[in-house]
Design a protein around this motif. Structure first.
Motif, PDB file in Angstrom:
ATOM      1  N   ILE A   1       0.838  -1.199   0.000  1.00 42.22           N
ATOM      2  CA  ILE A   1       0.000   0.000   0.000  1.00 42.22           C
ATOM      3  C   ILE A   1       0.875   1.251   0.000  1.00 42.22           C
ATOM      4  N   CYS A   2       1.841   1.307   0.902  1.00 42.56           N
ATOM      5  CA  CYS A   2       2.734   2.475   0.971  1.00 42.56           C
ATOM      6  C   CYS A   2       3.582   2.606  -0.286  1.00 42.56           C
ATOM      7  N   PHE A   3       4.023   1.491  -0.831  1.00 49.46           N
ATOM      8  CA  PHE A   3       4.823   1.517  -2.054  1.00 49.46           C
ATOM      9  C   PHE A   3       4.005   2.084  -3.213  1.00 49.46           C
ATOM     10  N   ALA A   4       2.753   1.660  -3.350  1.00 48.99           N
ATOM     11  CA  ALA A   4       1.904   2.137  -4.447  1.00 48.99           C
ATOM     12  C   ALA A   4       1.597   3.627  -4.304  1.00 48.99           C
ATOM     13  N   VAL A   5       1.280   4.065  -3.098  1.00 51.13           N
ATOM     14  CA  VAL A   5       0.984   5.484  -2.882  1.00 51.13           C
ATOM     15  C   VAL A   5       2.227   6.330  -3.151  1.00 51.13           C
ATOM     16  N   SER A   6       3.373   5.901  -2.643  1.00 43.80           N
ATOM     17  CA  SER A   6       4.618   6.639  -2.870  1.00 43.80           C
ATOM     18  C   SER A   6       4.973   6.686  -4.347  1.00 43.80           C
ATOM     19  N   LEU A   7       4.825   5.560  -5.024  1.00 47.06           N
ATOM     20  CA  LEU A   7       5.148   5.506  -6.447  1.00 47.06           C
ATOM     21  C   LEU A   7       4.247   6.430  -7.250  1.00 47.06           C
ATOM     22  N   ALA A   8       2.963   6.461  -6.920  1.00 50.07           N
ATOM     23  CA  ALA A   8       2.040   7.346  -7.638  1.00 50.07           C
ATOM     24  C   ALA A   8       2.394   8.813  -7.423  1.00 50.07           C
ATOM     25  N   LEU A   9       2.646   9.185  -6.180  1.00 48.47           N
ATOM     26  CA  LEU A   9       2.962  10.590  -5.907  1.00 48.47           C
ATOM     27  C   LEU A   9       4.324  10.991  -6.462  1.00 48.47           C
ATOM     28  N   LEU A  10       5.309  10.111  -6.369  1.00 48.23           N
ATOM     29  CA  LEU A  10       6.624  10.439  -6.918  1.00 48.23           C
ATOM     30  C   LEU A  10       6.589  10.506  -8.439  1.00 48.23           C
ATOM     31  N   SER A  11       5.704   9.734  -9.080  1.00 46.71           N
ATOM     32  CA  SER A  11       5.582   9.846 -10.535  1.00 46.71           C
ATOM     33  C   SER A  11       4.987  11.196 -10.921  1.00 46.71           C
ATOM     34  N   VAL A  12       4.106  11.750 -10.081  1.00 47.18           N
ATOM     35  CA  VAL A  12       3.593  13.105 -10.324  1.00 47.18           C
ATOM     36  C   VAL A  12       4.743  14.108 -10.251  1.00 47.18           C
ATOM     37  N   GLY A  13       5.606  13.966  -9.264  1.00 48.19           N
ATOM     38  CA  GLY A  13       6.757  14.856  -9.143  1.00 48.19           C
ATOM     39  C   GLY A  13       7.733  14.707 -10.288  1.00 48.19           C
ATOM     40  N   LEU A  14       7.969  13.480 -10.723  1.00 44.04           N
ATOM     41  CA  LEU A  14       8.873  13.267 -11.862  1.00 44.04           C
ATOM     42  C   LEU A  14       8.282  13.856 -13.135  1.00 44.04           C
ATOM     43  N   TRP A  15       6.973  13.712 -13.303  1.00 51.29           N
ATOM     44  CA  TRP A  15       6.307  14.297 -14.471  1.00 51.29           C
ATOM     45  C   TRP A  15       6.421  15.818 -14.431  1.00 51.29           C
ATOM     46  N   GLN A  16       6.334  16.420 -13.251  1.00 54.75           N
ATOM     47  CA  GLN A  16       6.457  17.873 -13.130  1.00 54.75           C
ATOM     48  C   GLN A  16       7.851  18.325 -13.531  1.00 54.75           C
ATOM     49  N   VAL A  17       8.872  17.576 -13.156  1.00 55.92           N
ATOM     50  CA  VAL A  17      10.249  17.943 -13.520  1.00 55.92           C
ATOM     51  C   VAL A  17      10.476  17.765 -15.016  1.00 55.92           C
ATOM     52  N   VAL A  18       9.923  16.710 -15.596  1.00 59.36           N
ATOM     53  CA  VAL A  18      10.079  16.491 -17.037  1.00 59.36           C
ATOM     54  C   VAL A  18       9.346  17.586 -17.813  1.00 59.36           C
ATOM     55  N   ARG A  19       8.162  17.928 -17.339  1.00 61.19           N
ATOM     56  CA  ARG A  19       7.360  18.942 -18.018  1.00 61.19           C
ATOM     57  C   ARG A  19       7.951  20.335 -17.876  1.00 61.19           C
ATOM     58  N   ASP A  20       8.456  20.656 -16.709  1.00 64.30           N
ATOM     59  CA  ASP A  20       9.023  21.979 -16.444  1.00 64.30           C
ATOM     60  C   ASP A  20      10.295  21.823 -15.615  1.00 64.30           C
ATOM     61  N   PRO A  21      11.464  21.702 -16.261  1.00 60.46           N
ATOM     62  CA  PRO A  21      12.716  21.495 -15.518  1.00 60.46           C
ATOM     63  C   PRO A  21      13.062  22.647 -14.575  1.00 60.46           C
ATOM     64  N   ARG A  22      12.504  23.805 -14.816  1.00 61.32           N
ATOM     65  CA  ARG A  22      12.772  24.937 -13.915  1.00 61.32           C
ATOM     66  C   ARG A  22      12.216  24.689 -12.520  1.00 61.32           C
ATOM     67  N   THR A  23      11.224  23.814 -12.417  1.00 57.83           N
ATOM     68  CA  THR A  23      10.695  23.442 -11.106  1.00 57.83           C
ATOM     69  C   THR A  23      11.798  22.853 -10.240  1.00 57.83           C
ATOM     70  N   PHE A  24      12.583  21.985 -10.829  1.00 59.50           N
ATOM     71  CA  PHE A  24      13.692  21.349 -10.108  1.00 59.50           C
ATOM     72  C   PHE A  24      14.735  22.388  -9.716  1.00 59.50           C
ATOM     73  N   LEU A  25      15.089  23.252 -10.663  1.00 58.80           N
ATOM     74  CA  LEU A  25      16.128  24.243 -10.397  1.00 58.80           C
ATOM     75  C   LEU A  25      15.692  25.263  -9.348  1.00 58.80           C
ATOM     76  N   ARG A  26      14.402  25.625  -9.344  1.00 57.49           N
ATOM     77  CA  ARG A  26      13.906  26.590  -8.357  1.00 57.49           C
ATOM     78  C   ARG A  26      14.037  26.073  -6.934  1.00 57.49           C
ATOM     79  N   GLN A  27      13.974  24.771  -6.749  1.00 54.63           N
ATOM     80  CA  GLN A  27      14.063  24.200  -5.410  1.00 54.63           C
ATOM     81  C   GLN A  27      15.480  24.277  -4.829  1.00 54.63           C
TER      82      GLN A  27
END
Length: 189
Positions: A152-178
């Motif tokens: 359960i924790c693995f699936a929830v973490s994987l889903a949320l981290l894939s959202v974050g990875l998609w955000q970085v792929v879509r807008d790399p400036r998101t990563f740099l701003r952090q």
């Protein structure tokens, strides 16, 4: 002396985590890197598994990028960001409970498998599984509740981290701003 250095390092890390001028990306690295460094050290020095350590480092880099992207997502509420910081350690503890359920290091007769006459403990790291194998070929699953919590924790973490990875792929400036330091100079009158 080592304990004193560890306490000083922990105090410094806590100071940086609460300091407002430290970039959020640096805080994420400080929060996540020490446990991963400990695992990599164990894999290289104790178990002599360099390839496995390299895989752990590669996965850590991807997860670090995904976590930083998740934290920098502009329209995501705070609760999914907090959930990741809860589910990842819970999944790690559940995994540890599963793979050590057939603990054969205990005194003979105290591990769960030898308490059932003739059982031998078997565990697999991924997918996490532990069971007793008996002489007649039958098996008995150990720590099934911990396995459920892990998945359960693995699936929830994987889903949320894939959202974050998609955000970085879509807008790399998101990563740099952090990782950008924001210097806010205020004038006192």
């Amino acid at each position: 002396m080592t304990a004193l250095l560890a306490v000083i390092a922990c105090a410094f890390a806590v100071f940086l985590l609460v300091h407002p001028r430290v970039a959020p990306g640096i805080k994420v690295v400080l929060f996540t890197a020490p446990p991963v460094a400990g695992v990599v050290w164990l894999l290289v020095e104790v178990y002599e598994r360099q390839l496995t350590a390299a895989v752990v480092v590669a996965v850590f880099v991807v997860v670090l990028v995904a976590l930083t992207g998740l934290l920098g997502h502009p329209r995501l509420p705070v609760w999914p960001k907090v959930i990741v910081f809860v589910t990842v350690p819970v999944a790690a503890m559940a995994w540890l409970l599963v793979v050590t359920a057939d603990d054969t290091i205990k005194d003979p007769g105290e591990d769960p498998c030898s308490m059932y006459y003739g059982g031998v403990g078997v565990s697999k790291p991924f997918p996490p599984q532990a069971y007793c194998r008996y002489g007649d070929g039958t098996t008995h699953t150990l720590a099934s509740g911990a396995q459920f919590v892990f998945w359960i924790c693995f699936a929830v973490s994987l889903a949320l981290l894939s959202v974050g990875l998609w955000q970085v792929v879509r807008d790399p400036r998101t990563f740099l701003r952090q990782f950008r330091f924001e210097l806010k100079l205020t004038e006192r009158l």
